[in-house]
Each structure stands twice: as C-alpha cells, then as structure tokens.
Design a protein around this motif. Structure first.
Motif, PDB file in Angstrom:
ATOM      1  N   ASN A 149       0.888  -1.326   0.009  1.00 11.57           N
ATOM      2  CA  ASN A 149       0.091  -0.155   0.054  1.00 11.57           C
ATOM      3  C   ASN A 149       1.111   1.330   0.097  1.00 11.57           C
ATOM      4  O   ASN A 149       0.258   2.394  -0.044  1.00 11.57           O
ATOM      5  N   ARG A 183       0.189   4.466  -2.049  1.00  9.98           N
ATOM      6  CA  ARG A 183      -1.163   5.289  -1.909  1.00  9.98           C
ATOM      7  C   ARG A 183      -0.911   6.848  -1.413  1.00  9.98           C
ATOM      8  O   ARG A 183      -0.108   6.813  -0.440  1.00  9.98           O
ATOM      9  N   ALA A 191      -7.773   7.961  -6.767  1.00 13.78           N
ATOM     10  CA  ALA A 191      -7.187   6.785  -5.968  1.00 13.78           C
ATOM     11  C   ALA A 191      -7.102   5.523  -6.988  1.00 13.78           C
ATOM     12  O   ALA A 191      -7.583   5.487  -7.938  1.00 13.78           O
TER      13      ALA A 191
END
Length: 450
Positions: free
Chosen positions: A10, A13, A156
């Motif tokens: 992740n 992000r 996103a």
C-alpha cells in the motif's frame, strides 16, 4: 509502520492536498512521479503536497506540481480523460511505486480502493467490484451498500484484491484510477448514488506516454502497426473495407475476417484506422509460430495457471484450457488483429496458431500483405473455412428454432443440406460465405412481422 506499508503493497497510496485542504488521492508511479485525476486539481488554492500516509509519518511529504502537457481533463467526449501527472520534489527514499500492469480482464474483478473522504482524512479502504464499461471508463460498485466513492476518492488507485485477503500476497497490482462518480440533484438516496468510475491503465497510457513507459507487460497493440506507410498520392481509405472492419469489430458476421492490405494501400489505411477497435494487434512478420503463440498468450493476460495453459494450447502442445476461476468464466479479449502472417518465418504453422485462437472464442482479423498467393488460400482453408462452418451451423440452428411451430416448408432443411455438401464445392469458402448471407436473410424474414 513504513515497512508494514511496503510489505502490504500500500506504500504507493498518496494523499493530495493544497495547504490543509484535502483534494483527493494519488498513486506513486515512480519515486518522483504521481498520478491523480485532473478534476481533483480544480479545487487547488495553494501549493500542492502529497503525503505518504501509509508510512505513518516515517516519510516526509513532497511538494507536487503538474507536469506541462500532462494534465488531461475530461473533454466533450464521454469518459475520455481526467488524468494528471505530477512531479514530486524531493523524491523520497524508501518508498515503493505502485506495481502497474496492463490488464484486459476487468469485468467482475474484485478490487480495493483507498481514498480520503470527508471525515476520513487518514484514509478509508473500500472493497468494490468492476461491473462493466462506461465509455472508456469502467463502473465500480462498492461491496458495502453504505459506502460511496465520493470526492476524496478522486485519483485513488484501483488495486486487484481477493475479498478474503486483508494483505494480499504478492502485493496487489494497480489496474486503474478512480476518476469520477455519479452525481445527482440531491433527490436520490445516498446508497443509490454510490457507483464510481475507473479509468484503466491502458487508457491512461494512451493519454500520458510517460506513464506508458512505467507499466509492466507488453503493449496490447504493436506500435509499428500504427505507423502508416506513406500512401501513393490520391490514395484514400477504402470505405468498403472500413465498413467491414467496423462490423467485424462490433461482433457482426463471421468471427474470422481475412483481408489483403499491402503497405500504403487504401486497404492498409482502413486497417490502420481500425486499430483502435481491436483488443490485441500484432505484426507477425519475421516471427516463428512459437513467437506468435507466446506473444498472443502473453497479451491475453490471463492469471496463472490459465495463461500458460492458453499459450500451450496455441502452440498445439496442450489440452484446451478450461477458462474458469472459482466457478466464474474468465473473459478473453474478443478482437485480435494479426498482420503480415504471409511474411512470418513459418506461415503455415502461424495459421495453425490462429486456428487455435479461434477455438478459444477470439475473433481474429488476419491481414496479409501480398495479394493472392498460397498463404491466402491456406488461410481460407485452414482458418476461415472451419470458422465459417461453425458460424453457419449456429445460424442453421437459429433458423430451425424460428421455424418450429410455423406452417409451410422448412427453409432450414435446404440450408442444412448445403452446409453438409459445402466440402464438395470447388470453392467451399465462397459457398459458406454465400450460405451465411442467405441464413441472415432467412433470420431477418422469420424475425420480422408475421
């Protein structure tokens, strides 16, 4: 925490803000580059900053600015843009860019989306499913009906994920980016306006060549095929072939379309103009049959072990793959153009690969560069004729179903006899083409007003 973010995949992000105002999300695509949606920048009223939120303060923010020529807002065509590439200063050590990989199999994909909605400045993860096409975008529907892909999700990353995994291993690949959601006049309940849209990486790559270089996996269409060979003065696109190509790309007619298009000819101009309608486009000139099978198998982009099974099938060295994953049928690209088969290193074996491709359910456009010749006849006999036979057989079954219960002679009986006897004809391909045309006319008559 930084190690954990990287381990869970992740760390790419980003949170995008102008001063203290949260604008949306972003995707770290290189140590000094970030991707976001163009409309997220519309509310910027100060210096842009990106936060590496999943590193929990162990990585300092970076300043961000849009790169010249790399902001592509939504235009007049539906779903045709809304992307922006940002330069990051300074680039931070120890952060991992997103794993980007081209994909064609979006429908039904389970995904995770990390955004920064109102009252969720530290981030919120939403699980969703990719439903279907919306112009050049794909519709996203959250699994939880209470969730809404609202403004803070703009930009996103949409990452692949299995629903029973919290921390997928290997790390999830980014399939695309959230660009928009449905808006309304406030009269629709919140839970009914929760859908969003994803712009896929292939489309982003077309809009932003710099991102194209960062995406893993082969390009679905060989760039060399898009380079139009200069045509003779006065040569224009062949309108008849352009119409045939449009019909074939739309799924009309037989699955195999065989054309001859010397470079620079009117046919070649029509073929080049139609490349945007195909899912895969390869130049087979100089390739061995094994090369062609591998290139096609790679571009089918099926998860393992299905990808390897498909490549083996195309090479004629394995059983026909059962393309089902956990009970769900895996989608295959529908349209594949292969040019220059007659200039391949092994034309006959290359045609065998294309016959195997047809058996998987893919519609091939076979482009030969030399008019006439033995490869054209071989392509008709070994690829087009079997596909036409199967196609005509399906049309006969449809006529039989339409004639059931109707009075009068059965047209299907004669059509079926012609289908059975076509192999005895001097030109079976021409017979099958004519039979398919007559069957289409039969179906139109039977489905018309009674």
């Amino acid at each position: 925490m930084g190690d954990r973010a990287a381990a869970e995949g992740n760390g790419w992000r980003l949170r995008l803000r102008a001063g203290a105002r949260i604008l949306g999300a972003g995707i770290l695509v290189a140590r000094d580059r970030a991707l976001t949606s163009a409309h997220a920048l519309d509310r910027a009223d100060g210096e842009l900053t990106v936060d590496y939120v999943d590193y929990r303060g162990t990585v300092e923010p970076s300043r961000a600015r849009p790169l010249p020529g790399c902001v592509k807002p939504c235009g007049t065509e539906p779903a045709d843009g809304d992307v922006a590439l940002l330069s990051l200063d300074p680039p931070r050590a120890g952060v991992r860019p997103a794993p980007l990989r081209r994909n064609l199999h979006y429908t039904g994909a389970k995904v995770r989306i990390g955004g920064f909605p109102a009252k969720g400045d530290e981030g919120l993860w939403v699980r969703a499913e990719v439903d279907g096409l919306y112009g050049a975008w794909w519709q996203l529907t959250p699994e939880n009906p209470a969730m809404v892909l609202e403004a803070g999700f703009s930009g996103a990353g949409v990452a692949s994920a299995q629903l029973d995994q919290v921390s997928p291993e290997p790390p999830p690949e980014v399939l695309g980016m959230v660009v928009s959601r449905f808006y309304d006049d406030g009269q629709v309940p919140r839970f009914e306006k929760r859908h969003g849209h994803m712009i896929p990486l292939d489309r982003i790559a077309e809009l932003l060549p710099e991102v194209d270089r960062l995406i893993g996996g082969p390009a679905p269409r060989d760039a060399a095929l898009s380079a139009v060979v200069p045509a003779r003065p006065g040569t224009t696109v062949d309108a008849g072939l352009a119409a045939r190509l449009a019909g074939w790309a739309a799924g009309a007619g037989p699955p195999v379309l065989l054309v001859t298009a010397p470079e620079g000819s009117a046919h070649d101009l029509a073929f080049t103009a139609a490349l945007g309608r195909v899912d895969i486009a390869l130049d087979a000139a100089g390739s061995t049959a094994a090369d062609l099978a591998y290139a096609l198998g790679e571009r089918l982009r099926l998860p393992e072990p299905y990808g390897s099974a498909c490549t083996a099938w195309l090479r004629g060295s394995g059983p026909r793959p059962a393309l089902r994953d956990s009970g769900r049928r895996l989608d295959l690209p529908v349209r594949a153009a292969v040019a220059g088969v007659d200039r391949s290193a092994e034309p006959a074996a290359a045609l065998d690969v294309l016959a195997q491709l047809v058996a998987l359910g893919v519609r091939p456009l076979i482009v030969l560069r030399e008019p006439g010749g033995p490869v054209l006849r071989a392509a008709e006999r070994r690829v087009e004729c079997p596909a036409l036979r199967a196609y005509a057989r399906g049309l006969v079954r449809r006529v039989i179903a339409l004639e059931r219960g109707r009075p009068g002679p059965r047209v299907a009986n004669g059509r079926n006899a012609a289908l059975t006897a076509h192999d005895c004809a001097r030109d079976p391909v021409e017979v099958l083409r004519g039979l398919a045309d007559r069957l289409h006319a039969d179906i139109a008559r039977l489905e018309g007003p009674s």
